[in-house]
Write an enzyme that holds these catalytic residues in place. Structure first.
Site, PDB file in Angstrom:
ATOM      1  N   TRP A 160       4.797   6.141  -2.448  1.00  0.00           N
ATOM      2  CA  TRP A 160       3.462   6.449  -2.988  1.00  0.00           C
ATOM      3  C   TRP A 160       2.805   7.627  -2.270  1.00  0.00           C
ATOM      4  O   TRP A 160       2.012   8.348  -2.873  1.00  0.00           O
ATOM      5  CB  TRP A 160       2.576   5.205  -3.121  1.00  0.00           C
ATOM      6  CG  TRP A 160       1.915   4.603  -1.920  1.00  0.00           C
ATOM      7  CD1 TRP A 160       2.453   4.393  -0.700  1.00  0.00           C
ATOM      8  CD2 TRP A 160       0.567   4.094  -1.871  1.00  0.00           C
ATOM      9  NE1 TRP A 160       1.539   3.756   0.106  1.00  0.00           N
ATOM     10  CE2 TRP A 160       0.381   3.559  -0.587  1.00  0.00           C
ATOM     11  CE3 TRP A 160      -0.483   4.002  -2.781  1.00  0.00           C
ATOM     12  CZ2 TRP A 160      -0.831   2.961  -0.198  1.00  0.00           C
ATOM     13  CZ3 TRP A 160      -1.682   3.402  -2.395  1.00  0.00           C
ATOM     14  CH2 TRP A 160      -1.840   2.903  -1.124  1.00  0.00           C
ATOM     15  N   GLY A 307       1.951  -1.214  -0.013  1.00  0.00           N
ATOM     16  CA  GLY A 307       1.396  -0.017   0.642  1.00  0.00           C
ATOM     17  C   GLY A 307       0.239  -0.375   1.564  1.00  0.00           C
ATOM     18  O   GLY A 307      -0.083   0.388   2.469  1.00  0.00           O
ATOM     19  N   ASP A 309      -0.141  -2.318   4.179  1.00  0.00           N
ATOM     20  CA  ASP A 309       0.402  -3.140   5.249  1.00  0.00           C
ATOM     21  C   ASP A 309      -0.277  -2.735   6.559  1.00  0.00           C
ATOM     22  O   ASP A 309      -0.041  -1.631   7.023  1.00  0.00           O
ATOM     23  CB  ASP A 309       1.924  -3.004   5.341  1.00  0.00           C
ATOM     24  CG  ASP A 309       2.425  -1.559   5.207  1.00  0.00           C
ATOM     25  OD1 ASP A 309       1.862  -0.792   4.412  1.00  0.00           O
ATOM     26  OD2 ASP A 309       3.385  -1.193   5.908  1.00  0.00           O
ATOM     27  N   GLU A 518      -3.247  10.298   9.593  1.00  0.00           N
ATOM     28  CA  GLU A 518      -2.816   9.407   8.515  1.00  0.00           C
ATOM     29  C   GLU A 518      -3.995   8.669   7.880  1.00  0.00           C
ATOM     30  O   GLU A 518      -4.016   8.369   6.690  1.00  0.00           O
ATOM     31  CB  GLU A 518      -1.844   8.402   9.160  1.00  0.00           C
ATOM     32  CG  GLU A 518      -1.416   7.240   8.342  1.00  0.00           C
ATOM     33  CD  GLU A 518      -0.827   6.126   9.208  1.00  0.00           C
ATOM     34  OE1 GLU A 518      -1.354   5.874  10.318  1.00  0.00           O
ATOM     35  OE2 GLU A 518       0.140   5.515   8.772  1.00  0.00           O
TER      36      GLU A 518
HETATM   37  O1  LIG Z   1       2.826   6.817   5.267  1.00  0.00           O
HETATM   38  C1  LIG Z   1       3.957   6.036   5.084  1.00  0.00           C
HETATM   39  C2  LIG Z   1       3.597   4.568   4.982  1.00  0.00           C
HETATM   40  O2  LIG Z   1       3.111   4.154   6.263  1.00  0.00           O
HETATM   41  C3  LIG Z   1       2.676   2.785   6.383  1.00  0.00           C
HETATM   42  O3  LIG Z   1       3.697   1.867   6.077  1.00  0.00           O
HETATM   43  C4  LIG Z   1       5.019   2.097   6.552  1.00  0.00           C
HETATM   44  O4  LIG Z   1       5.168   1.580   7.838  1.00  0.00           O
HETATM   45  C5  LIG Z   1       5.501   0.224   8.042  1.00  0.00           C
HETATM   46  C6  LIG Z   1       5.839   0.021   9.506  1.00  0.00           C
HETATM   47  O5  LIG Z   1       6.735   0.964   9.979  1.00  0.00           O
HETATM   48  C7  LIG Z   1       6.635  -0.210   7.088  1.00  0.00           C
HETATM   49  O6  LIG Z   1       6.937  -1.548   7.238  1.00  0.00           O
HETATM   50  C8  LIG Z   1       6.200   0.092   5.654  1.00  0.00           C
HETATM   51  O7  LIG Z   1       7.136  -0.382   4.733  1.00  0.00           O
HETATM   52  C9  LIG Z   1       6.032   1.589   5.545  1.00  0.00           C
HETATM   53  O8  LIG Z   1       5.707   1.958   4.227  1.00  0.00           O
HETATM   54  C10 LIG Z   1       1.562   2.580   5.377  1.00  0.00           C
HETATM   55  O9  LIG Z   1       1.011   1.296   5.469  1.00  0.00           O
HETATM   56  C11 LIG Z   1       2.066   2.851   3.959  1.00  0.00           C
HETATM   57  O10 LIG Z   1       1.007   2.712   3.030  1.00  0.00           O
HETATM   58  C12 LIG Z   1       2.553   4.302   3.885  1.00  0.00           C
HETATM   59  O11 LIG Z   1       3.134   4.550   2.627  1.00  0.00           O
END
Ligand SMILES: OC[C@H]1O[C@H](O[C@H]2O[C@H](CO)[C@@H](O)[C@H](O)[C@H]2O)[C@H](O)[C@@H](O)[C@@H]1O
Length: 565
Positions: A160, A307, A309, A518
């Protein structure tokens, strides 16, 4: 559960090894500043053998912790640095210092100079997967084209995030790079049946908020690229099927006896997320039974698919992470995104002469619209609310709607359906009519979400990153664009006010630190966001895309102050 549809069995053993490395590294280096993802992103070193690496791992679990020196020596000998399998790749279409026709309405010198710097950041974020990368030695997945990554530890392509990256690339007139990003995502659909959370083997068990059709539409609208539309349509149909699968689908009967199909997040995984295994295992230690642990891991991975998380949105008992209940929730934003996907497919099918498909998707979208309005809309609060199924729901049957099951807590996602306004290709039908838009606006203004530097994800400070006081670029953008598309002067003014707050905080933080973050703390202008499971990330794809989009939409007059007010 637990396999992931990629079926890369050989990679399972590499991941097993890397997860063991991760836990030993935690024991050796300690929890301070520990980044678990770093270890599962490491490829095997050239010439290193996986079996030999497994045998040489300094300590077996339960034994004494390896020393820092032992662990360092192991890493240096058997593993290559995370990110070494991605090469920097010059985007072919990055015109420096700025492309012709760049941000014509940004007249302030300070705003313009900064926008040029943000534009130049695309170079830092563009990568190519090194030749010869294969899953036996890398968790990185090969991709056909250049990828634009979010930044810092997020060194691979994300689903996303790519929507806002594409939006920014289009402002930067980088049409070729934008198309390559999308072709990579289409490749993932062809290879795995859906777009993965990100381009890593440990992400094959889940997707992310589905915005692929929106990326194709944006590129088509900017360039008229029919070749892309033709290429994308079969993959979009495949992706739609994935979200329509039995495990994502939930049926709810309204009080008039009408049944509605809606969609939920549900990862195909009930183990610790490899990229955060040490964290997940630690949280799961609160459960004594294996079944409860597996259920917890399943909820965690499903929250990652959303997304968001992590967030109080998915917790039965915030801020207690062990009460995550993601899979029994019908999320507002997910259903808005899928409605949009259905409308986009209707449009693309019409363009390519596939009239039957177009008609079919027109009907599918209408049904979802009715479902969203019947099950998720709350006319008293003038917001759309996530709907909670019973705690023990298997989501196989038909659930009777109950007003008490709408989650009345306020989240930015409660307002996302206004983004659907004016996205119909016909341009004439609004998702939300004028009276309803007014109500939603009133409700947003009174919600408490809008703070001095933008819209918070929620009102609850749980220590999780998708909660107060964090604001995220995608959330600002969806709401601002939705307001713009309402069409009224009042809505546009409100949208510009939110965008101005957001641009100012991004600018102030950049001026102070030289980086784009971020996420941001919406309470303090110029402060990056915090909390959550990992340290703050910089770079940053979607933040760059959103400020460029806002500057394009609203411009920045000569006499408008860009520093924090
Ligand atoms: O910007 C990338 C993504 O970053 C966060 O989530 C990501 O990190 C988590 C921990 O490493 C992982 O478990 C998760 O699946 C990843 O997508 C963020 O919360 C996301 O929204 C974002 O796309």
């Amino acid at each position: 559960l637990g396999g992931g549809p990629g079926g890369d069995d050989d990679d399972g053993t590499l991941l097993d090894l890397l997860q063991r490395v991760q836990s030993e590294a935690l024991r050796a280096f300690g929890p301070r500043g520990f980044d678990p993802k770093l270890y599962v992103d490491m490829p095997l070193a050239a010439g290193a053998d996986q079996g030999a690496a497994a045998a040489a791992l300094p300590a077996a679990a339960g034994g004494p912790a390896p020393s820092r020196g032992e662990m360092g020596a192991f890493l240096a000998r058997y593993l290559a640095p995370a990110g070494s399998d991605l090469a920097a790749a010059d985007p072919p279409d990055l015109a420096l210092p700025e492309p012709r026709g760049f941000l014509p309405r940004v007249q302030s010198g300070a705003a313009r100079a900064w926008a040029r710097e943000v534009h130049a950041l695309w170079r830092n974020l563009t990568r190519r997967v090194a030749p010869g990368v294969a899953t036996a030695r890398h968790t990185l997945l090969p991709l056909p084209g250049r990828a634009v990554v979010p930044g810092s530890g997020y060194r691979e392509l994300y689903y996303w995030d790519s929507y806002w990256v594409v939006r920014g690339l289009l402002v930067s007139k980088m049409y070729e790079t934008a198309k390559e990003v999308v072709l990579n995502l289409l490749y993932l659909v062809e290879r795995y049946g859906f777009v993965l959370n990100g381009a890593r083997s440990y992400y094959t068990n889940r997707s992310q908020p589905p915005l692929l059709s929106s990326m194709v539409l944006e590129i088509y609208s900017a360039t008229g690229d029919m070749d892309l539309v033709k290429k994308a349509l079969p993959s979009l149909l495949k992706e739609h099927n994935f979200w329509m699968s039995d495990f994502h689908r939930v049926v709810v009967k309204d009080n008039h006896g009408q049944t509605h199909s809606l969609t939920r997040y549900e990862a195909m995984w009930n183990k610790p997320r490899p990229e955060s295994a040490t964290t997940d295992e630690q949280m799961a230690s609160n459960f004594s039974s294996e079944v409860d642990k597996e259920n917890f891991y399943h909820q965690v991975a499903s929250a990652a698919e959303s997304g968001w998380d992590f967030s109080s949105r998915w917790m039965r008992n915030p801020p207690n992470m062990t009460t995550l209940a993601t899979i029994v929730i019908i999320p507002v934003d997910l259903n808005a995104f899928i409605y949009k996907m259905e409308r986009d497919i209707e449009f693309f099918a019409e363009l390519t002469g596939e009239h039957t498909t177009s008609k079919e998707f027109s009907e599918t979208a209408k049904a979802r619209r009715i479902a969203i309005d019947s099950i998720l809309w709350n006319s008293e609060m003038e917001q759309w609310l996530d709907y909670w199924l019973p705690a023990d729901a298997q989501c196989q049957g038909v659930y009777q709607w109950n007003s008490k099951s709408q989650n009345r807590n306020i989240f930015a996602s409660n307002f996302i359906p206004i983004w659907l306004n004016a996205y119909h290709h016909s341009g004439s039908v609004k998702y939300v009519n004028e009276a309803k838009s007014k109500g939603v606006m009133r409700s947003l203004k009174a919600s408490g979400l809008l703070r001095s530097s933008g819209i918070a994800a929620s009102l609850l400070n749980t220590g999780q990153q998708w909660d107060f006081p964090n604001g995220w670029a995608p959330l600002q953008h969806l709401i601002v664009e939705g307001l713009v598309n309402c069409g009224s002067a009042e809505a546009r003014e409100f949208a510009e006010d939110i965008a101005t707050r957001w641009v100012r905080t991004n600018y102030a933080a950049y001026k102070a630190s030289g980086v784009m973050y971020e996420k941001y703390d919406v309470e303090v202008c110029g402060r990056s966001g915090g909390s959550g499971e990992y340290k703050h990330q910089t770079g940053f794809g979607w933040s760059n895309g959103v400020v460029l989009s806002f500057l394009e939409e609203f411009g920045w007059p000569r006499d408008k102050e860009i520093v924090c007010s």
